[in-house]
Design a protein around this motif. Structure first.
Motif, PDB file in Angstrom:
ATOM      1  N   ALA A 103     -82.881 -44.109   8.091  1.00 42.33           N
ATOM      2  CA  ALA A 103     -83.406 -43.830   9.434  1.00 42.33           C
ATOM      3  C   ALA A 103     -84.100 -42.475   9.504  1.00 42.33           C
ATOM      4  O   ALA A 103     -84.516 -42.045  10.574  1.00 42.33           O
ATOM      5  N   SER A 104     -84.222 -41.795   8.383  1.00 42.27           N
ATOM      6  CA  SER A 104     -84.794 -40.451   8.372  1.00 42.27           C
ATOM      7  C   SER A 104     -85.648 -40.268   7.132  1.00 42.27           C
ATOM      8  O   SER A 104     -85.263 -40.665   6.030  1.00 42.27           O
ATOM      9  N   ALA A 105     -86.806 -39.656   7.330  1.00 44.58           N
ATOM     10  CA  ALA A 105     -87.676 -39.343   6.203  1.00 44.58           C
ATOM     11  C   ALA A 105     -87.488 -37.903   5.745  1.00 44.58           C
ATOM     12  O   ALA A 105     -88.277 -37.382   4.963  1.00 44.58           O
ATOM     13  N   ARG A 106     -86.452 -37.249   6.221  1.00 41.56           N
ATOM     14  CA  ARG A 106     -86.224 -35.845   5.898  1.00 41.56           C
ATOM     15  C   ARG A 106     -85.940 -35.676   4.403  1.00 41.56           C
ATOM     16  O   ARG A 106     -85.157 -36.424   3.830  1.00 41.56           O
ATOM     17  N   PRO A 107     -86.552 -34.704   3.753  1.00 42.83           N
ATOM     18  CA  PRO A 107     -86.258 -34.480   2.336  1.00 42.83           C
ATOM     19  C   PRO A 107     -84.770 -34.219   2.122  1.00 42.83           C
ATOM     20  O   PRO A 107     -84.125 -33.524   2.902  1.00 42.83           O
ATOM     21  N   GLY A 108     -84.242 -34.806   1.076  1.00 35.63           N
ATOM     22  CA  GLY A 108     -82.829 -34.614   0.753  1.00 35.63           C
ATOM     23  C   GLY A 108     -81.878 -35.495   1.529  1.00 35.63           C
ATOM     24  O   GLY A 108     -80.660 -35.292   1.459  1.00 35.63           O
ATOM     25  N   ALA A 109     -82.380 -36.493   2.230  1.00 32.91           N
ATOM     26  CA  ALA A 109     -81.515 -37.321   3.082  1.00 32.91           C
ATOM     27  C   ALA A 109     -80.475 -38.079   2.264  1.00 32.91           C
ATOM     28  O   ALA A 109     -79.310 -38.193   2.667  1.00 32.91           O
ATOM     29  N   HIS A 110     -80.885 -38.624   1.123  1.00 29.79           N
ATOM     30  CA  HIS A 110     -79.925 -39.360   0.292  1.00 29.79           C
ATOM     31  C   HIS A 110     -78.910 -38.413  -0.350  1.00 29.79           C
ATOM     32  O   HIS A 110     -77.740 -38.774  -0.513  1.00 29.79           O
ATOM     33  N   VAL A 111     -79.337 -37.211  -0.686  1.00 31.06           N
ATOM     34  CA  VAL A 111     -78.420 -36.220  -1.251  1.00 31.06           C
ATOM     35  C   VAL A 111     -77.390 -35.800  -0.209  1.00 31.06           C
ATOM     36  O   VAL A 111     -76.192 -35.695  -0.503  1.00 31.06           O
ATOM     37  N   ALA A 112     -77.852 -35.553   1.020  1.00 33.59           N
ATOM     38  CA  ALA A 112     -76.925 -35.170   2.086  1.00 33.59           C
ATOM     39  C   ALA A 112     -75.901 -36.263   2.315  1.00 33.59           C
ATOM     40  O   ALA A 112     -74.696 -36.003   2.458  1.00 33.59           O
ATOM     41  N   ARG A 113     -76.367 -37.490   2.357  1.00 28.80           N
ATOM     42  CA  ARG A 113     -75.450 -38.606   2.549  1.00 28.80           C
ATOM     43  C   ARG A 113     -74.483 -38.731   1.375  1.00 28.80           C
ATOM     44  O   ARG A 113     -73.279 -38.975   1.559  1.00 28.80           O
ATOM     45  N   ALA A 114     -74.965 -38.548   0.145  1.00 35.17           N
ATOM     46  CA  ALA A 114     -74.095 -38.627  -1.033  1.00 35.17           C
ATOM     47  C   ALA A 114     -73.007 -37.561  -0.981  1.00 35.17           C
ATOM     48  O   ALA A 114     -71.839 -37.828  -1.297  1.00 35.17           O
ATOM     49  N   ALA A 115     -73.373 -36.346  -0.580  1.00 37.98           N
ATOM     50  CA  ALA A 115     -72.388 -35.262  -0.509  1.00 37.98           C
ATOM     51  C   ALA A 115     -71.321 -35.572   0.531  1.00 37.98           C
ATOM     52  O   ALA A 115     -70.125 -35.326   0.303  1.00 37.98           O
ATOM     53  N   LYS A 116     -71.715 -36.112   1.669  1.00 37.26           N
ATOM     54  CA  LYS A 116     -70.743 -36.460   2.705  1.00 37.26           C
ATOM     55  C   LYS A 116     -69.846 -37.612   2.249  1.00 37.26           C
ATOM     56  O   LYS A 116     -68.641 -37.626   2.528  1.00 37.26           O
ATOM     57  N   MET A 117     -70.426 -38.572   1.552  1.00 36.96           N
ATOM     58  CA  MET A 117     -69.640 -39.682   1.014  1.00 36.96           C
ATOM     59  C   MET A 117     -68.591 -39.168   0.026  1.00 36.96           C
ATOM     60  O   MET A 117     -67.421 -39.596   0.041  1.00 36.96           O
ATOM     61  N   TYR A 118     -68.983 -38.243  -0.808  1.00 36.14           N
ATOM     62  CA  TYR A 118     -68.109 -37.641  -1.811  1.00 36.14           C
ATOM     63  C   TYR A 118     -66.954 -36.895  -1.146  1.00 36.14           C
ATOM     64  O   TYR A 118     -65.800 -37.001  -1.580  1.00 36.14           O
ATOM     65  N   VAL A 119     -67.241 -36.165  -0.095  1.00 35.77           N
ATOM     66  CA  VAL A 119     -66.212 -35.374   0.585  1.00 35.77           C
ATOM     67  C   VAL A 119     -65.273 -36.265   1.380  1.00 35.77           C
ATOM     68  O   VAL A 119     -64.043 -36.185   1.245  1.00 35.77           O
ATOM     69  N   TRP A 120     -65.819 -37.138   2.208  1.00 33.06           N
ATOM     70  CA  TRP A 120     -64.987 -37.963   3.071  1.00 33.06           C
ATOM     71  C   TRP A 120     -64.232 -39.025   2.283  1.00 33.06           C
ATOM     72  O   TRP A 120     -63.126 -39.434   2.658  1.00 33.06           O
TER      73      TRP A 120
END
Length: 534
Positions: A103-120
């Motif tokens: 839902a976002s074209a922001r650079p690093g969107a998949h990385v941000a999501r991966a980091a949150k997945m890793y933490v949660w």
């Protein structure tokens, strides 16, 4: 009573920031997602808090329950979860772990999501299964633009809306996948479920699925044999007219781990499905989903290793034996440093692969993901066993949380293709896309000249790849070497000197079969300090 005075026991590890992970934060910043750090830190503090840890414990001690019928004998096929499961899902969806990058074209969107997945995911791995599949479903859904236009906004909504209702009337959706059958397993082309055209653009599916992930999802991506061959379909639990699609939940699997999550055997009894892509293109369509869930397998294994390493360091910091802290015993320091090195290697490569998703580096990602899925997920069970052993008998009891980690660890190596499947998929990628080999070596050789041990390993790897004799028989050894070279290259370029030196000196040099066999000279103090969170 004097006999019950408690001494030399370790305080619970609670009230810390799970996102306070040097390798994770470095990857977040390296791959254009530094903007996500404030939210990641908030999520990390929640994950390290007492409330979330209680959620994770309770949902695993109170697994889901299948209700096939109501009290009057009507078929309902519903799964009941502990309320804490819904709390976990709510947090995951609110933070976009399920679909935010689409839902976002922001650079690093998949990385941000991966980091949150890793933490949660370190709170509870089970609920990340439907979260992962929802993330992975959207690219495959786009094979039918009309369905994507209708459902993608709901799949990417940050509202968790549980319950079986008409999908278009809900404020948020969760997707599952239904591929494997009892006679085929990973060989999905052997599937016998049939899909017959109904004449109105839909199909009627009949068949039995052996392992359907997250059966409480609003819709499934499923494979079935249409007249034109194996095809992919979107199958909702509730039809547009409000009636239940005839999808029968036969039983829930009694699994080794992943207890909080439901996995079911289901039967389609003339279930209604909408095609995704052309008839006969089922594997090509659903492989887009599989490739994204494979990334989450790597992330999940890396997260488990980080959790285990942190728990081991915490325990040995507070526990004494033979007149000294366990942490100060030389052999224990070797074990702990080795565990931290392995965890950081896994985290670093996982973040690199997420970065490749953002940057459109599909050629590199294709091969890098295959080798990492094999190796990182293979290492997780051994890592969990060693981390548990650092706690001794205290680690063997359920209250420590380590048995849950241990039971969970093998799953990622099995899910989305076992070790052999991942190894053979690597060979297939190299044969069908020779350019992926060039992309792989372009990545690895960015570290050329920085460490002679890594250089020698890459040279050996090139020689091994030039020999095609018995290559399937040698596939595991070959893919292991490729994974290690990739991890080594990333650590040499981006990791701290102590971690990179420890990795190259052991994985390419003098290293035994067990953790805790690092060669002399490794700066264990600097390595272990990276797993101290409080």
């Amino acid at each position: 009573m004097p006999t019950h005075e408690v001494a030399n026991q370790v305080p619970p590890l609670v009230g810390h920031d799970v996102a306070d992970d040097p390798a994770l934060l470095a990857g977040l910043r390296r791959y254009d997602a530094e903007w996500a750090e404030p939210e990641l830190r908030d999520l990390g503090r929640l994950a390290g808090g007492e409330r979330a840890q209680e959620w994770g414990r309770v949902v695993n001690e109170n697994p889901p329950v299948l209700h096939t019928h109501d009290r009057y004998g009507n078929r309902i096929d519903e799964v009941e979860f502990h309320p804490y499961w819904h709390d976990l899902m709510t947090v995951a969806v609110r933070h976009g772990l399920h679909a935010a990058p689409w839902a976002s074209a922001r650079p690093g969107a998949h990385v941000a999501r991966a980091a949150k997945m890793y933490v949660w995911g370190q709170v509870d791995a089970g609920h990340t299964c439907p979260i992962s599949m929802t993330y992975a479903a959207i690219p495959a859904l786009r094979a039918n633009p009309a369905l994507a236009a209708e459902y993608e906004p709901l799949l990417s909504s940050t509202t968790y809306d549980y319950g079986l209702r008409v999908p278009s009337t809900k404020s948020g959706l969760i997707a599952g996948m239904s591929m494997t059958e009892k006679q085929g397993g990973s060989d999905v082309r052997a599937n016998t479920t049939t899909a017959t055209p109904a004449g109105d653009g839909t199909y009627r599916l009949v068949g039995h699925k052996w392992f359907t992930s997250a059966p409480m999802s609003d819709m499934f991506l499923t494979l079935a044999q249409a007249p034109g061959g194996l095809s992919c379909f979107l199958v909702p639990r509730v039809l547009p007219d409000g009636t239940r699609n005839p999808i029968r939940l036969q039983r829930l699997k009694n699994k080794l781990g992943n207890k909080s999550n439901a996995s079911a055997e289901i039967e389609y009894e003339q279930a209604v499905g909408w095609p995704l892509g052309a008839e006969g293109a089922g594997v090509r369509t659903i492989i887009q989903m599989v490739n994204n869930t494979r990334l989450d397998c790597v992330l999940g294994s890396a997260a488990g290793m980080r959790y285990g390493a942190v728990q081991a360091v915490h325990h040995t910091t507070h526990r004494t034996a033979f007149g000294a802290r366990l942490l100060d015993q030389p052999l224990m320091r070797n074990v702990l440093a080795d565990l931290v090195i392995e965890a950081e290697a896994a985290t670093t490569v996982a973040m690199r692969l997420a970065g490749a998703s953002d940057r459109g580096e599909e050629t590199f990602r294709r091969l890098g993901l295959a080798v990492s899925k094999y190796w990182v997920c293979k290492r997780a069970p051994m890592h969990a066993a060693e981390a548990l052993e650092c706690l001794g008998g205290n680690g063997y009891v359920e209250e420590s949380g380590m048995p849950r980690l241990y039971r969970e660890a093998p799953l990622q190596s099995i899910w989305e293709g076992s070790g052999n499947v991942a190894a053979l998929d690597t060979l297939r990628a190299m044969a069908r896309q020779p350019e992926s080999v060039d992309a792989y070596f372009t990545e690895v050789e960015q570290a050329a000249g920085a460490d002679s041990r890594l250089d020698d390993a890459v040279a050996r790897l090139r020689k091994d790849l030039s020999d095609l004799d018995d290559i399937q028989f040698r596939a595991r050894r070959l893919v292991e070497s490729m994974a290690l070279a990739l991890q080594g290259s990333l650590l040499v370029r981006y990791g701290p000197t102590a971690v990179a030196d420890g990795f190259c000196g052991s994985r390419f040099g003098d290293h035994g079969g067990a953790f805790g066999t690092l060669p002399s000279g490794v700066d264990t103090e600097a390595v272990i300090a990276r797993a101290v969170t409080v």
